[in-house]
Design an enzyme around this catalytic site. Sequence first.
Site, PDB file in Angstrom:
ATOM      1  N   GLU A 130      15.795  22.456   2.701  1.00 30.97           N
ATOM      2  CA  GLU A 130      14.526  23.139   2.873  1.00 30.97           C
ATOM      3  C   GLU A 130      14.439  24.495   2.185  1.00 30.97           C
ATOM      4  O   GLU A 130      13.364  24.941   1.829  1.00 30.97           O
ATOM      5  CB  GLU A 130      14.224  23.320   4.372  1.00 30.97           C
ATOM      6  CG  GLU A 130      13.881  22.032   5.099  1.00 30.97           C
ATOM      7  CD  GLU A 130      12.601  21.397   4.585  1.00 30.97           C
ATOM      8  OE1 GLU A 130      11.633  22.134   4.311  1.00 30.97           O
ATOM      9  OE2 GLU A 130      12.568  20.157   4.434  1.00 30.97           O
ATOM     10  N   SER A 390     -13.376 -17.975   3.065  1.00 27.03           N
ATOM     11  CA  SER A 390     -14.758 -18.425   3.280  1.00 27.03           C
ATOM     12  C   SER A 390     -15.507 -17.618   4.328  1.00 27.03           C
ATOM     13  O   SER A 390     -16.724 -17.793   4.464  1.00 27.03           O
ATOM     14  CB  SER A 390     -14.756 -19.904   3.687  1.00 27.03           C
ATOM     15  OG  SER A 390     -14.386 -20.716   2.588  1.00 27.03           O
TER      16      SER A 390
END
Length: 727
Positions: A130, A390
């Site tokens: 970090e 469909s």
Amino acid sequence: MSRRGDRLQNKGARGSRRAAVERAGKPAPKPKSGGGGGKRPSRFRQWLKRGVIGAAGLAVLSVIFLVIAVAMAARTIPSYSTLKANQPGQTIVVRARDGREIVELGPSFGDWLDYDEIPETMKNAMVAVEDKRFHSHLGVDPVRLTGAIVEGLTGSRARLGGTSTITQQLARNLFLNNNRTFDRKAREAVLAMALEWKFSKEEILELYLNKVYFGGGAYGIDSASRKFFSHPATELTVGEAAIIAGLVKAPSRYSPTADVQAAVDRAKVVLRLMREQGYISADQAMVDVGAVQLKEQAGQNSVRYFTDWVLPQLDIILPETFEPIEVWTTIDIGMQRAATAAIEANTPGGAQGALVSLDRDGAILALVGGTDYVASNFNRATTAMRQPGSSWKLFVYLAALEAGYTPEDLVVDTPVTIDGWKPRNSNGRNIGETDVRTAFAFSINTVAAQLGNEVGFGTVASMAKRFGITSQISTFPSMVLGSSEVRLIEMTRAFAAISAKGVGVEPYGIAKVTTAGGELLYQHKEPRDRPLVADYVVAGMTDLLQAAVQTGTGRAAQIGRPVAGKTGTTSSNKDGWFIGFSSGVTTGVWMGRDDARAVPGLQGGRAPAQAFAAFMRYAVKDRPVEEFDTTVELPEWQLEPDEEAMFGEPDDYYYIDEQGNLVEPGRREPTPSPFDVESERPRDAPAAASRDFLEEATGGTLPQGQRDPRRPQAPPPVQVVRPQQDE
């Protein structure tokens, strides 16, 4: 001597001296800049000098201002003991529609670890990934900041890390929000330097490691360690520390409970950085992170799919608040359990299933995003993009009905070719002439293709957009069979609009939000009714959808009361759909594999329709039975003028062609018309009055050549014309 002569004499003397110097081998001295014969400095140099002086002054003032701002911020920062006592995070209680608590989300805290109690491995892992210059900067890393500025100017993305240091992240977690604005970043930088001014590096790192969020509600390394590894943070190994350190960047993405492989890959990056920065040896960096024993997660109710979808909406509908809140949702606990059971019981092995159920106003009654939330929290109900097959024909037939078709109109199931595309039916056969209702009920592809081609593929796409489909839609001919990928919740929303008699439906999951004390923060408002199509279109579409369940491909969805719906199956059985409604509840079901591989035997009319029926039997059991309105009343613009209408039974109706020939029902050959085409009155009709009456009324005798109007005469010959055959 005159002044001019003096000047000439002096000039000559200076020339003699310069010549003497040059003869001596020395360069002649340059005239001074202030002399009458010197050259003045350029304007550019003057401005440059002023600019440098101004910039230096501005920099000094900026530094002074920054120091004052940092000093003032440091004075406002609470004491270390106060910061240690204040825990971050917001508690959120999620309630069902009946007020029962579903889940409580919020922070969980482990034991507070002093700096000396935190394993060195954990501290080093966090610094390595970090903020590698944490021990040397003053709260803001100039190297990172410069890189960010260059990145912004050039558009490059070469840097792997973010711009915020550990101290900046701590300042943001303690005092600010996550808005990415310049103002917030500037305040973050000032507060970070104020923290460095007031506290030591050890105190800052201790605060950070005990307060940073690691995902899953875990704040601090001890809570994270207990959540993921079932032991306190004081016992963390190198591999475990690497996993925890890797979570800070994106807790949800790298969480080992959500994606183990992502967590392992991120931990390997942390180990590499630790080795490069000298915190661990090469042998330690080779630790098998995949062998780390993770805590087994207890099974979680599928309602987490719903909360994962609905809670991020709080950031949009609520003002910024950190106090505990209660979120009252639309979810029905009983329906959610029934939906979960229906998906788990009917989904084929190796496949996934999803279900969305909406009330008539759009309220989400149940939502299942997969068969197992713990195994995969990917929400297939709201996020997955799949071909609808469909079930997409809803929009094709809506466009056809709006264009003037009715369920009884005749169409022809025959092989067709549209722009080189040759659709075929699933059974490979064609039945010839049929009606629209039958073509929809049995999902005949060739008829859908012809209708789409007739009304226009762009018209079908527009109809889908009108009904709430926000995904991208293609306008290629094959789109009529559902080739465009959509989300399940979108398709369910479209069918819900038919159930709502053509009014647009907006799915929602939050009814209201209150504080823990009951103060109302948000209340859902019903949107204005937006009719999407005319009533006759809705009635016709409901007729078709009901036929599909009564006699067509959706028979497995029958539940003992009126149901309307449509199946959907994609090529090679990769996706199966059923979407329908009954008694005001609209439910959509999808099944398939995440990798889009074929699922043997998967068809919309089987497992999805069966899951729909299993859920809907419970969902509507306490609702009254509602019959569908399928009466199609065409608008005036589609009706023939009725001034010349013939009355009587339908079997007595006749058709008169343009030449006046009578075409009887069931006959192709016309017969002579009993009407005089020019006079528009029957030829053999009796006279309106007798000859005697006419003579008495007129006071005279009719001419002898005048025939008795009551006496019929032979009609003139009528040309028989054969009506044209339909092509």
